[in-house]
Motif scaffolding. Sequence first.
Motif, mmCIF file in Angstrom:
data_model
loop_
_atom_site.group_PDB
_atom_site.id
_atom_site.type_symbol
_atom_site.label_atom_id
_atom_site.label_comp_id
_atom_site.label_asym_id
_atom_site.label_seq_id
_atom_site.Cartn_x
_atom_site.Cartn_y
_atom_site.Cartn_z
ATOM 1 N N MET A 105 112.278 33.638 -61.629
ATOM 2 C CA MET A 105 111.879 34.939 -61.102
ATOM 3 C C MET A 105 113.014 35.542 -60.269
ATOM 4 S SD MET A 105 107.962 33.944 -60.130
ATOM 5 C CE MET A 105 107.271 35.556 -59.786
ATOM 6 N N MET A 106 112.977 36.875 -60.152
ATOM 7 C CA MET A 106 114.035 37.571 -59.420
ATOM 8 C C MET A 106 113.930 37.266 -57.926
ATOM 9 S SD MET A 106 113.576 41.325 -61.020
ATOM 10 C CE MET A 106 113.163 41.565 -62.721
ATOM 11 N N ILE A 107 115.017 37.537 -57.198
ATOM 12 C CA ILE A 107 115.009 37.342 -55.743
ATOM 13 C C ILE A 107 113.863 38.136 -55.126
ATOM 14 C CG2 ILE A 107 116.290 37.763 -53.613
ATOM 15 C CD1 ILE A 107 118.872 37.261 -55.122
ATOM 16 N N GLU A 108 113.749 39.414 -55.535
ATOM 17 C CA GLU A 108 112.707 40.257 -54.921
ATOM 18 C C GLU A 108 111.304 39.765 -55.279
ATOM 19 O OE1 GLU A 108 113.589 44.194 -56.350
ATOM 20 O OE2 GLU A 108 112.397 43.895 -58.166
ATOM 21 N N GLU A 109 111.156 39.199 -56.478
ATOM 22 C CA GLU A 109 109.833 38.674 -56.858
ATOM 23 C C GLU A 109 109.479 37.435 -56.039
ATOM 24 O OE1 GLU A 109 109.314 39.974 -61.526
ATOM 25 O OE2 GLU A 109 110.491 38.190 -61.063
ATOM 26 N N ASN A 110 110.492 36.611 -55.769
ATOM 27 C CA ASN A 110 110.261 35.449 -54.926
ATOM 28 C C ASN A 110 109.836 35.887 -53.527
ATOM 29 O OD1 ASN A 110 111.057 32.461 -55.797
ATOM 30 N ND2 ASN A 110 112.245 33.883 -57.043
ATOM 31 N N LEU A 111 110.525 36.886 -52.999
ATOM 32 C CA LEU A 111 110.182 37.386 -51.668
ATOM 33 C C LEU A 111 108.779 37.986 -51.671
ATOM 34 C CD1 LEU A 111 113.602 38.950 -50.687
ATOM 35 C CD2 LEU A 111 112.521 37.004 -49.606
ATOM 36 N N ALA A 112 108.436 38.669 -52.777
ATOM 37 C CA ALA A 112 107.105 39.278 -52.875
ATOM 38 C C ALA A 112 106.020 38.201 -52.887
ATOM 39 C CB ALA A 112 107.010 40.154 -54.117
ATOM 40 N N MET A 113 106.320 37.055 -53.520
ATOM 41 C CA MET A 113 105.373 35.935 -53.493
ATOM 42 C C MET A 113 105.187 35.466 -52.045
ATOM 43 S SD MET A 113 104.196 35.037 -56.469
ATOM 44 C CE MET A 113 103.503 33.462 -55.966
ATOM 45 N N GLY A 126 102.252 43.285 -58.001
ATOM 46 C CA GLY A 126 102.863 42.126 -57.354
ATOM 47 C C GLY A 126 104.001 42.493 -56.428
ATOM 48 N N ILE A 127 104.531 43.705 -56.549
ATOM 49 C CA ILE A 127 105.622 44.141 -55.673
ATOM 50 C C ILE A 127 105.608 45.666 -55.663
ATOM 51 C CG2 ILE A 127 107.330 44.054 -57.555
ATOM 52 C CD1 ILE A 127 109.390 43.163 -55.436
ATOM 53 N N SER A 128 105.865 46.249 -54.514
ATOM 54 C CA SER A 128 105.866 47.715 -54.422
ATOM 55 C C SER A 128 107.219 48.221 -53.939
ATOM 56 C CB SER A 128 104.776 48.188 -53.469
ATOM 57 O OG SER A 128 105.139 47.866 -52.141
ATOM 58 N N ALA A 129 107.452 49.502 -54.141
ATOM 59 C CA ALA A 129 108.734 50.091 -53.757
ATOM 60 C C ALA A 129 108.944 49.979 -52.249
ATOM 61 C CB ALA A 129 108.780 51.551 -54.205
ATOM 62 N N LYS A 130 107.862 50.128 -51.508
ATOM 63 C CA LYS A 130 107.946 50.077 -50.043
ATOM 64 C C LYS A 130 108.422 48.687 -49.588
ATOM 65 C CE LYS A 130 104.322 50.058 -47.391
ATOM 66 N NZ LYS A 130 102.912 50.390 -47.165
ATOM 67 N N GLU A 131 107.872 47.668 -50.245
ATOM 68 C CA GLU A 131 108.266 46.304 -49.893
ATOM 69 C C GLU A 131 109.745 46.065 -50.147
ATOM 70 O OE1 GLU A 131 105.963 43.435 -52.067
ATOM 71 O OE2 GLU A 131 104.242 44.765 -51.899
ATOM 72 N N ARG A 132 110.232 46.621 -51.238
ATOM 73 C CA ARG A 132 111.625 46.376 -51.614
ATOM 74 C C ARG A 132 112.554 46.707 -50.452
ATOM 75 N NH1 ARG A 132 110.100 48.113 -56.867
ATOM 76 N NH2 ARG A 132 110.181 46.348 -58.301
ATOM 77 N N GLU A 133 112.225 47.762 -49.720
ATOM 78 C CA GLU A 133 113.059 48.165 -48.585
ATOM 79 C C GLU A 133 113.022 47.074 -47.501
ATOM 80 O OE1 GLU A 133 115.860 49.780 -46.984
ATOM 81 O OE2 GLU A 133 115.268 50.434 -48.993
ATOM 82 N N ILE A 134 111.817 46.515 -47.277
ATOM 83 C CA ILE A 134 111.691 45.430 -46.297
ATOM 84 C C ILE A 134 112.565 44.247 -46.721
ATOM 85 C CG2 ILE A 134 110.085 43.773 -45.252
ATOM 86 C CD1 ILE A 134 107.830 45.799 -45.784
ATOM 87 N N TYR A 135 112.502 43.925 -48.009
ATOM 88 C CA TYR A 135 113.262 42.770 -48.504
ATOM 89 C C TYR A 135 114.764 43.021 -48.405
ATOM 90 C CZ TYR A 135 108.685 41.839 -50.559
ATOM 91 O OH TYR A 135 107.350 41.652 -50.754
ATOM 92 N N ARG A 136 115.141 44.267 -48.718
ATOM 93 C CA ARG A 136 116.563 44.596 -48.668
ATOM 94 C C ARG A 136 117.108 44.356 -47.256
ATOM 95 N NH1 ARG A 136 118.993 47.346 -52.432
ATOM 96 N NH2 ARG A 136 117.069 48.290 -53.153
ATOM 97 N N GLN A 137 116.348 44.830 -46.271
ATOM 98 C CA GLN A 137 116.789 44.667 -44.887
ATOM 99 C C GLN A 137 116.808 43.201 -44.483
ATOM 100 O OE1 GLN A 137 114.256 47.233 -42.594
ATOM 101 N NE2 GLN A 137 115.197 49.091 -43.459
ATOM 102 N N ALA A 138 115.765 42.478 -44.901
ATOM 103 C CA ALA A 138 115.694 41.056 -44.551
ATOM 104 C C ALA A 138 116.858 40.292 -45.179
ATOM 105 C CB ALA A 138 114.369 40.470 -45.016
ATOM 106 N N MET B 174 106.637 25.403 -55.094
ATOM 107 C CA MET B 174 106.854 26.636 -54.346
ATOM 108 C C MET B 174 105.578 27.452 -54.287
ATOM 109 S SD MET B 174 107.251 30.002 -55.633
ATOM 110 C CE MET B 174 108.137 31.511 -55.312
ATOM 111 N N ALA B 175 104.893 27.562 -55.432
ATOM 112 C CA ALA B 175 103.676 28.365 -55.478
ATOM 113 C C ALA B 175 102.644 27.831 -54.485
ATOM 114 C CB ALA B 175 103.113 28.370 -56.898
ATOM 115 N N ARG B 176 102.471 26.508 -54.487
ATOM 116 C CA ARG B 176 101.492 25.921 -53.560
ATOM 117 C C ARG B 176 101.873 26.178 -52.110
ATOM 118 N NH1 ARG B 176 100.605 21.727 -57.066
ATOM 119 N NH2 ARG B 176 102.404 20.629 -56.244
ATOM 120 N N SER B 177 103.178 26.045 -51.812
ATOM 121 C CA SER B 177 103.614 26.237 -50.425
ATOM 122 C C SER B 177 103.418 27.682 -49.983
ATOM 123 C CB SER B 177 105.076 25.805 -50.254
ATOM 124 O OG SER B 177 105.947 26.796 -50.754
ATOM 125 N N LEU B 178 103.268 28.594 -50.938
ATOM 126 C CA LEU B 178 103.027 29.994 -50.597
ATOM 127 C C LEU B 178 101.553 30.361 -50.783
ATOM 128 C CD1 LEU B 178 106.242 31.628 -52.070
ATOM 129 C CD2 LEU B 178 105.777 30.975 -49.727
#
Lengths: 272, 323
Positions: A105-113, A126-138, B174-178
């Motif tokens: 999965m992509m970096i942003e998808e991992n962060l969204a999880m 599973g991911i929104s445009a608004k979140e992407r900005e949060i992830y970018r900053q993080a 990973m999924a479980r930890s999240l």
Amino acid sequence: MLIWEVSTLLNMMHIEKSFNIGTINEKKVLNDLSLTINDGDFITVIGGNGAGKSTMLNTIAGVYKVDGGRILLDGQDITYKSETDRAQYIGRVFQDPMMGTAPTMMIEENLAMAYRRTKKRGLGWGISAKEREIYRQALAQLGLGLEDRMSTKVGLLSGGQRQAVTLLMATLQKPKLLLLDEHTAALDPATSAKVLELSDKIIKENNLTALMVTHNMQNAIDYGNRLVMMNGGRIILDISGEEKKRLTIEDLLKKFESVSGGKFTTDSVLLG
Amino acid sequence: MITTATLISGLAQGLIWAIMTLGVYITFRILDIADLTVEGSFPLGAAVTAVLINGGMHPVLAVFMAILAGCAAGLVTGIFHTIFKIPAILSGILTMIALYSVNIRIMSDKATVAIVQPSVKKLMQNLLPEGTPSNTISIVLGVIVCLAIVALLYYFFGTEIGCAVRATGSNQNMARSLGVRTDRIIILGLMISNALVALSGSLIAQLDYGSALVTMGQGTIVIGLASVIIGEVIFIRKDRNFAIKLIAIIAGAIIYRTIIACALTFSFLKATDLKIITAIIVSIALALPVIKQSIAERKLRAENAKRFETEFLNADMGGEHVA
């Protein structure tokens, strides 16, 4: 009815844990272990191989259910709660950099999880445009340039980058407790130092309560406000405050010998 | 002789089989499980549909019941695998074997049940101009159903739960930890997969065979894998959009069916050779990465050996060539 101080975050009481129960390989790994973690503590955990460090973290996370004793988190009995139930309070980073992220999965998808660690998942996006900005900053805070590679598959990142992303994921939703299980042990010395610095920074900036297992005594002394040493499945030393600041490796070794009546067996503990 | 008719029949069958392939794709590629349940859920879909249609149920409702039956099959395998920790392959085999008896029970102890009441095919015939060839009906229905499924799957795997399925397939730890309940997610994935496989079986029975056969599931998993792999090898470059990946899988199923249809036109091949042809296609496709790698390595070694002789050896040995 149990009564404890309000500032207590985690209370492990008389924890017992054995593996391979009922077989010839039965092994008691945690033996009457008790530990109280206060709100805001950053505790480093050291001990030889087989001391029970990782097992302790895994019983807190709910990967293993204990055989005896009680675990209270923020006043709530979580002793027999599942790993997934506890995930909403606990952030984790593992020793193996491959363990904390989904490589396909992509970096942003991992962060969204990770962003949804504390929430119930539904049929919303599973991911929104608004979140992407949060992830970018993080991601920008990591200083690795990953904010420009958010749609890169995590599997293409190096171990150090993956560990940095996992760290970010564990703290994206502020956890009540952060568990770091030798999370820099598999990295090269320079990367290891960088990830460690980053961990310290994130813990301080977010006022997190954290438990960090390490094989490096110097790191255990340098980081955190409290140091515990484990041997034979229990805590044999618990040092905090000024006393911890003055600690040296020699002190630790001496203390270990006097408390445990044996020598520290593994070279890796010394050499780190 | 390979004729246009052969190609059209490949397209018609391929589109319906593609539904099954999408199901196999979900377990094999997304959940990382080779699920053998499909060998049983494919004829299950056909059996349920045939018996219900013959019993007087509306064909669309009968198809819906077939989908539910597929879900149930996936649920059983999922419970074996997640709750009782039986390895995925074995869990699938157990359900597959059990379904053989179940399917024969559903078909009242017969190995074949002809669909005698109006089926989805009849509905389509009524909708389309009179005299529309059978293959065209399959193509029209196949395109509609496949596109609808691609749209649904594209949406689903973009949702929070869909992402949890993908994360579980990628890294369960990973999924479980999240906070993902991976057991439930795996069960859900198996249910969706087998629902699609049963739907495919239901439509094949109605459009192609005109009956449900207890043996029609034989080789389903291999056919599914062959189609997935063909689709991936031919169409998928690394980071393609998920919808394009799904369409590539459908294309894979069509190509597979066309290859089979063409192969069967050769006089030296019999219909019963179909299985070995499939096995050969899948083995080659699965072995391809290893073969490619080995060829590339050999090439590189040969080049380096040449360079070693011309550049280093002469220099190191003071200009003397050592054979």
